[in-house]
Design a protein around this motif. Structure first.
Motif, PDB file in Angstrom:
ATOM      1  N   THR A  51      12.460  -9.196 -18.443  1.00  0.00           N
ATOM      2  CA  THR A  51      12.448  -7.555 -18.298  1.00  0.00           C
ATOM      3  C   THR A  51      12.058  -6.871 -19.790  1.00  0.00           C
ATOM      4  O   THR A  51      11.729  -5.708 -19.721  1.00  0.00           O
ATOM      5  N   LEU A  52      12.095  -7.691 -20.926  1.00  0.00           N
ATOM      6  CA  LEU A  52      11.898  -7.149 -22.199  1.00  0.00           C
ATOM      7  C   LEU A  52      10.361  -7.461 -22.630  1.00  0.00           C
ATOM      8  O   LEU A  52      10.031  -7.165 -23.580  1.00  0.00           O
ATOM      9  N   LEU A  53       9.455  -8.020 -21.918  1.00  0.00           N
ATOM     10  CA  LEU A  53       8.143  -8.318 -22.347  1.00  0.00           C
ATOM     11  C   LEU A  53       7.570  -6.819 -22.518  1.00  0.00           C
ATOM     12  O   LEU A  53       6.735  -6.903 -23.612  1.00  0.00           O
ATOM     13  N   TRP A  54       7.796  -5.661 -22.092  1.00  0.00           N
ATOM     14  CA  TRP A  54       7.185  -4.563 -22.623  1.00  0.00           C
ATOM     15  C   TRP A  54       7.453  -4.040 -23.981  1.00  0.00           C
ATOM     16  O   TRP A  54       6.599  -3.435 -24.839  1.00  0.00           O
ATOM     17  N   ALA A  55       8.762  -4.770 -24.607  1.00  0.00           N
ATOM     18  CA  ALA A  55       9.353  -4.581 -25.875  1.00  0.00           C
ATOM     19  C   ALA A  55       8.209  -5.397 -26.845  1.00  0.00           C
ATOM     20  O   ALA A  55       8.144  -4.754 -27.937  1.00  0.00           O
ATOM     21  N   SER A 174       6.188 -24.498 -18.094  1.00  0.00           N
ATOM     22  CA  SER A 174       7.515 -24.181 -17.660  1.00  0.00           C
ATOM     23  C   SER A 174       7.149 -23.552 -16.343  1.00  0.00           C
ATOM     24  O   SER A 174       8.398 -22.997 -15.703  1.00  0.00           O
ATOM     25  N   SER A 175       5.994 -23.400 -15.967  1.00  0.00           N
ATOM     26  CA  SER A 175       5.696 -22.906 -14.417  1.00  0.00           C
ATOM     27  C   SER A 175       6.270 -21.600 -14.256  1.00  0.00           C
ATOM     28  O   SER A 175       7.277 -21.312 -13.402  1.00  0.00           O
ATOM     29  N   PRO A 176       5.963 -20.277 -14.904  1.00  0.00           N
ATOM     30  CA  PRO A 176       6.915 -19.200 -14.925  1.00  0.00           C
ATOM     31  C   PRO A 176       6.402 -18.386 -13.313  1.00  0.00           C
ATOM     32  O   PRO A 176       5.387 -18.701 -12.880  1.00  0.00           O
ATOM     33  N   ASP A 177       7.312 -17.533 -13.161  1.00  0.00           N
ATOM     34  CA  ASP A 177       6.996 -16.731 -11.921  1.00  0.00           C
ATOM     35  C   ASP A 177       6.126 -15.435 -12.548  1.00  0.00           C
ATOM     36  O   ASP A 177       6.606 -14.381 -13.392  1.00  0.00           O
ATOM     37  N   LEU A 178       4.470 -15.496 -12.222  1.00  0.00           N
ATOM     38  CA  LEU A 178       3.700 -14.573 -12.809  1.00  0.00           C
ATOM     39  C   LEU A 178       3.908 -13.281 -12.421  1.00  0.00           C
ATOM     40  O   LEU A 178       3.889 -12.133 -13.019  1.00  0.00           O
ATOM     41  N   ALA A 179       4.402 -13.089 -10.823  1.00  0.00           N
ATOM     42  CA  ALA A 179       4.632 -11.862 -10.244  1.00  0.00           C
ATOM     43  C   ALA A 179       5.819 -11.231 -11.257  1.00  0.00           C
ATOM     44  O   ALA A 179       5.894  -9.919 -11.604  1.00  0.00           O
ATOM     45  N   ALA A 180       6.760 -11.900 -11.244  1.00  0.00           N
ATOM     46  CA  ALA A 180       8.208 -11.273 -12.182  1.00  0.00           C
ATOM     47  C   ALA A 180       7.794 -11.111 -13.357  1.00  0.00           C
ATOM     48  O   ALA A 180       8.174 -10.108 -14.116  1.00  0.00           O
ATOM     49  N   ALA A 181       6.937 -11.937 -14.204  1.00  0.00           N
ATOM     50  CA  ALA A 181       6.629 -11.853 -15.569  1.00  0.00           C
ATOM     51  C   ALA A 181       5.937 -10.392 -15.721  1.00  0.00           C
ATOM     52  O   ALA A 181       6.112  -9.683 -16.550  1.00  0.00           O
ATOM     53  N   ALA A 182       4.771  -9.992 -14.471  1.00  0.00           N
ATOM     54  CA  ALA A 182       4.138  -8.932 -14.410  1.00  0.00           C
ATOM     55  C   ALA A 182       4.864  -7.586 -14.697  1.00  0.00           C
ATOM     56  O   ALA A 182       4.652  -6.529 -15.481  1.00  0.00           O
ATOM     57  N   THR A 183       5.939  -7.697 -13.865  1.00  0.00           N
ATOM     58  CA  THR A 183       6.792  -6.363 -13.904  1.00  0.00           C
ATOM     59  C   THR A 183       7.499  -6.250 -15.144  1.00  0.00           C
ATOM     60  O   THR A 183       7.913  -5.106 -15.336  1.00  0.00           O
ATOM     61  N   PRO A 191      19.274  -3.919 -18.084  1.00  0.00           N
ATOM     62  CA  PRO A 191      20.615  -4.003 -18.125  1.00  0.00           C
ATOM     63  C   PRO A 191      21.306  -3.448 -19.461  1.00  0.00           C
ATOM     64  O   PRO A 191      20.743  -3.265 -20.318  1.00  0.00           O
ATOM     65  N   THR A 192      22.785  -3.265 -19.272  1.00  0.00           N
ATOM     66  CA  THR A 192      23.322  -2.821 -20.506  1.00  0.00           C
ATOM     67  C   THR A 192      23.399  -3.701 -21.584  1.00  0.00           C
ATOM     68  O   THR A 192      23.276  -4.966 -21.551  1.00  0.00           O
ATOM     69  N   GLY A 193      22.904  -3.515 -22.649  1.00  0.00           N
ATOM     70  CA  GLY A 193      22.730  -4.033 -23.734  1.00  0.00           C
ATOM     71  C   GLY A 193      21.407  -4.598 -24.178  1.00  0.00           C
ATOM     72  O   GLY A 193      20.914  -5.031 -25.310  1.00  0.00           O
ATOM     73  N   SER A 194      20.536  -4.479 -23.175  1.00  0.00           N
ATOM     74  CA  SER A 194      19.032  -4.851 -23.255  1.00  0.00           C
ATOM     75  C   SER A 194      18.379  -3.960 -24.358  1.00  0.00           C
ATOM     76  O   SER A 194      17.307  -4.675 -25.202  1.00  0.00           O
ATOM     77  N   MET A 195      18.607  -2.848 -24.654  1.00  0.00           N
ATOM     78  CA  MET A 195      17.918  -2.058 -25.564  1.00  0.00           C
ATOM     79  C   MET A 195      18.139  -2.513 -27.048  1.00  0.00           C
ATOM     80  O   MET A 195      17.281  -2.130 -27.836  1.00  0.00           O
ATOM     81  N   ALA A 196      19.274  -2.898 -27.282  1.00  0.00           N
ATOM     82  CA  ALA A 196      19.858  -3.423 -28.568  1.00  0.00           C
ATOM     83  C   ALA A 196      18.873  -4.500 -29.122  1.00  0.00           C
ATOM     84  O   ALA A 196      18.179  -4.481 -30.003  1.00  0.00           O
ATOM     85  N   LEU A 197      18.567  -5.443 -27.889  1.00  0.00           N
ATOM     86  CA  LEU A 197      17.683  -6.410 -28.337  1.00  0.00           C
ATOM     87  C   LEU A 197      15.937  -5.977 -28.279  1.00  0.00           C
ATOM     88  O   LEU A 197      15.385  -6.492 -29.144  1.00  0.00           O
ATOM     89  N   ALA A 198      15.761  -5.053 -27.312  1.00  0.00           N
ATOM     90  CA  ALA A 198      14.591  -4.494 -27.509  1.00  0.00           C
ATOM     91  C   ALA A 198      14.209  -3.963 -28.868  1.00  0.00           C
ATOM     92  O   ALA A 198      13.150  -4.216 -29.361  1.00  0.00           O
ATOM     93  N   VAL A 199      15.204  -3.223 -29.543  1.00  0.00           N
ATOM     94  CA  VAL A 199      15.069  -2.774 -31.015  1.00  0.00           C
ATOM     95  C   VAL A 199      14.946  -3.768 -31.936  1.00  0.00           C
ATOM     96  O   VAL A 199      14.419  -3.809 -32.872  1.00  0.00           O
ATOM     97  N   SER A 200      15.695  -4.955 -31.802  1.00  0.00           N
ATOM     98  CA  SER A 200      15.440  -6.073 -32.632  1.00  0.00           C
ATOM     99  C   SER A 200      14.112  -6.706 -32.511  1.00  0.00           C
ATOM    100  O   SER A 200      13.578  -6.827 -33.509  1.00  0.00           O
ATOM    101  N   ILE A 201      13.493  -6.660 -31.289  1.00  0.00           N
ATOM    102  CA  ILE A 201      12.151  -7.214 -31.168  1.00  0.00           C
ATOM    103  C   ILE A 201      11.165  -6.141 -31.791  1.00  0.00           C
ATOM    104  O   ILE A 201      10.098  -6.795 -32.879  1.00  0.00           O
ATOM    105  N   LEU A 202      11.500  -4.923 -31.804  1.00  0.00           N
ATOM    106  CA  LEU A 202      10.582  -3.911 -32.620  1.00  0.00           C
ATOM    107  C   LEU A 202      10.596  -4.275 -34.158  1.00  0.00           C
ATOM    108  O   LEU A 202       9.920  -4.180 -34.884  1.00  0.00           O
ATOM    109  N   GLY A 203      11.989  -4.185 -34.567  1.00  0.00           N
ATOM    110  CA  GLY A 203      12.314  -4.306 -35.937  1.00  0.00           C
ATOM    111  C   GLY A 203      11.917  -5.551 -36.643  1.00  0.00           C
ATOM    112  O   GLY A 203      11.228  -5.516 -37.665  1.00  0.00           O
ATOM    113  N   THR A 204      11.805  -6.560 -36.004  1.00  0.00           N
ATOM    114  CA  THR A 204      11.294  -7.840 -36.569  1.00  0.00           C
ATOM    115  C   THR A 204      10.001  -7.885 -36.797  1.00  0.00           C
ATOM    116  O   THR A 204       9.207  -8.532 -37.666  1.00  0.00           O
TER     117      THR A 204
END
Length: 424
Positions: A51-55, A174-183, A191-204
């Protein structure tokens, strides 16, 4: 010697031809792509799946835009540290650069610790301890860092492409689920708390030493006029594409392998490698951990180049551009950054504490100061002339400043207290 080979009348760029035009952005990407970035990307996949691939995409775009501003400052004006000296005076500018450089030393402390710990795990030398390898890592970084820009650029570029290949191999297995990855590339609150990790990805990804380095090193590539801007942007496109795809691969591996295996969070940056060994085989652990070690070592040289340029340019006069002064500052900074075993002993910080807290310290202290300084520089008509930022770039630059200030406000006290009180 030409920069191209010719095959049946078709011009094919040679390796030397590539480095004549490109490569600087991959040095910038190598500096941010360390053990902390690998840990954060792995944590994103374990905790929130795809879900955080967009970040990751957002981080790549933010990094590209920040480096574009820094590069244009160097092309049309001067380096960011020189700008600080001219606007603030040598004494104040030097004091600011020294304070910022403490953050670079902190980064190096966590990187030498990460490499030392990773070597111990990879080679099964737990009885030896990671501390001697941390010292040896610093020594190796000193040797590489004084080789000269051209040689270091080639080393960094080669290692980034090796990292890309390594993580893509593991991601493919790892044979990822490509359809799920695309979303996951569609922005969402998650989910709650995911935005903090998204900010961490942006910050690094928006690594503040790179703002100084890019403005300084464009001259090494011969980018000095407006006509060189398209080449500079192609270089940024290549570099951040490599960094972004590599980060996506790490998130995918964690989401496709570790999350379904029941991992809910990672205890250390080594955990993904050990988990991959259980599921995919020992080869996956070796590739993943070797990549993490290479990424961490890759970061040390450009991160510690930054203070060497910053301080000498802030001092000005005979210090600016003096190769001996540059090397003394660089060697001294890396030597201090090699003392991670002493930080572990006397401050009680574990390797994972250093990996999490020292980049966070830089986000709290270094990023806000540097983002504001860069915003000032690229809007200064005396320096940039007719090439100052337009309103669209200023909106994006303002977003970077807001991110930096928010990170400092929300996490500053916690980070400092954790460092001084023995870790998380």
């Amino acid at each position: 010697m030409g920069g191209n080979n010719y095959i049946e009348g078709v011009s094919v760029p040679s390796v030397s031809g590539f480095f004549e035009k490109y490569g600087l952005a991959l040095v910038m990407v190598a500096s941010y792509f360390g053990s902390g970035s690998v840990f954060i990307a792995s944590s994103a996949g374990v905790r929130y799946g795809y879900t955080l691939l967009w970040a990751v995409v957002g981080a790549v775009l933010l990094g590209f835009l920040a480096q574009d501003m820094s590069a244009r400052l160097g092309i049309h004006g001067e380096s960011l540290a020189t700008f600080a000296r001219e606007k603030l005076g040598s004494t104040l500018a030097t004091a600011i650069m020294v304070v910022l450089s403490v953050g670079c030393v902190a980064w190096t402390l966590e990187l030498t610790a990460a490499v030392g710990k990773g070597i111990v795990v990879l080679l099964g030398l737990q009885g030896v301890g990671w501390q001697p390898f941390a010292y040896l890592t610093g020594l190796a970084a000193i040797v590489v860092g004084v080789l000269g820009y051209d040689m270091v650029e080639r080393i960094m570029v080669a290692m980034m492409f090796v990292l890309l290949a390594a993580y893509l191999v593991v991601a493919g297995a790892s044979s990822p689920d490509l359809a799920a990855a695309a979303t996951g590339f569609v922005p969402s609150l998650g989910p709650t708390g995911s935005m903090a990790l998204a900010v961490s990805i942006l910050g690094t990804t928006a690594l503040w030493p790179n703002f100084f380095l890019e403005s300084e090193l464009v001259d090494r590539k011969g980018w000095t006029t407006r006509a060189d801007v398209p080449t500079m942007r192609r270089d940024l496109g290549i570099g951040y594409a490599v960094g972004g795809i590599t980060t996506v691969a790490i998130v995918v591996v964690a989401a496709a392998v570790l999350r379904p295996a029941g991992y809910e969070q990672l205890q250390t940056f080594i955990t993904p490698g050990r988990a991959l060994a259980e599921i995919l085989g020992d080869w996956a652990m070796v590739v993943f951990l070797a990549g993490t070690l290479a990424a961490a070592f890759n970061s040390i040289v450009p991160i510690m180049w930054a203070p060497a340029y910053m301080i000498s340019n802030a001092l000005g006069g005979a210090f600016a551009g003096n190769d001996r002064v540059f090397k003394v500052i660089y060697v001294g900074g890396v030597a201090l950054g090699s003392l991670s075993p002493l930080v572990h002993r006397y401050l009680g910080l574990s390797v994972i504490d250093m990996i999490l807290l020292f980049p966070a310290y830089n986000g709290v202290v270094g990023l806000p100061v540097t983002a504001i300084l860069l915003f000032w520089a690229v809007n200064d008509g005396d320096v940039m002339g007719e090439h100052t930022n337009g309103w669209k770039l200023n909106v994006l630059n303002s977003a970077l400043i807001l991110l930096a200030v928010y990170s400092a406000w929300s996490a500053g006290q916690t980070v400092i207290e954790a460092i001084l009180s023995g870790g998380l």
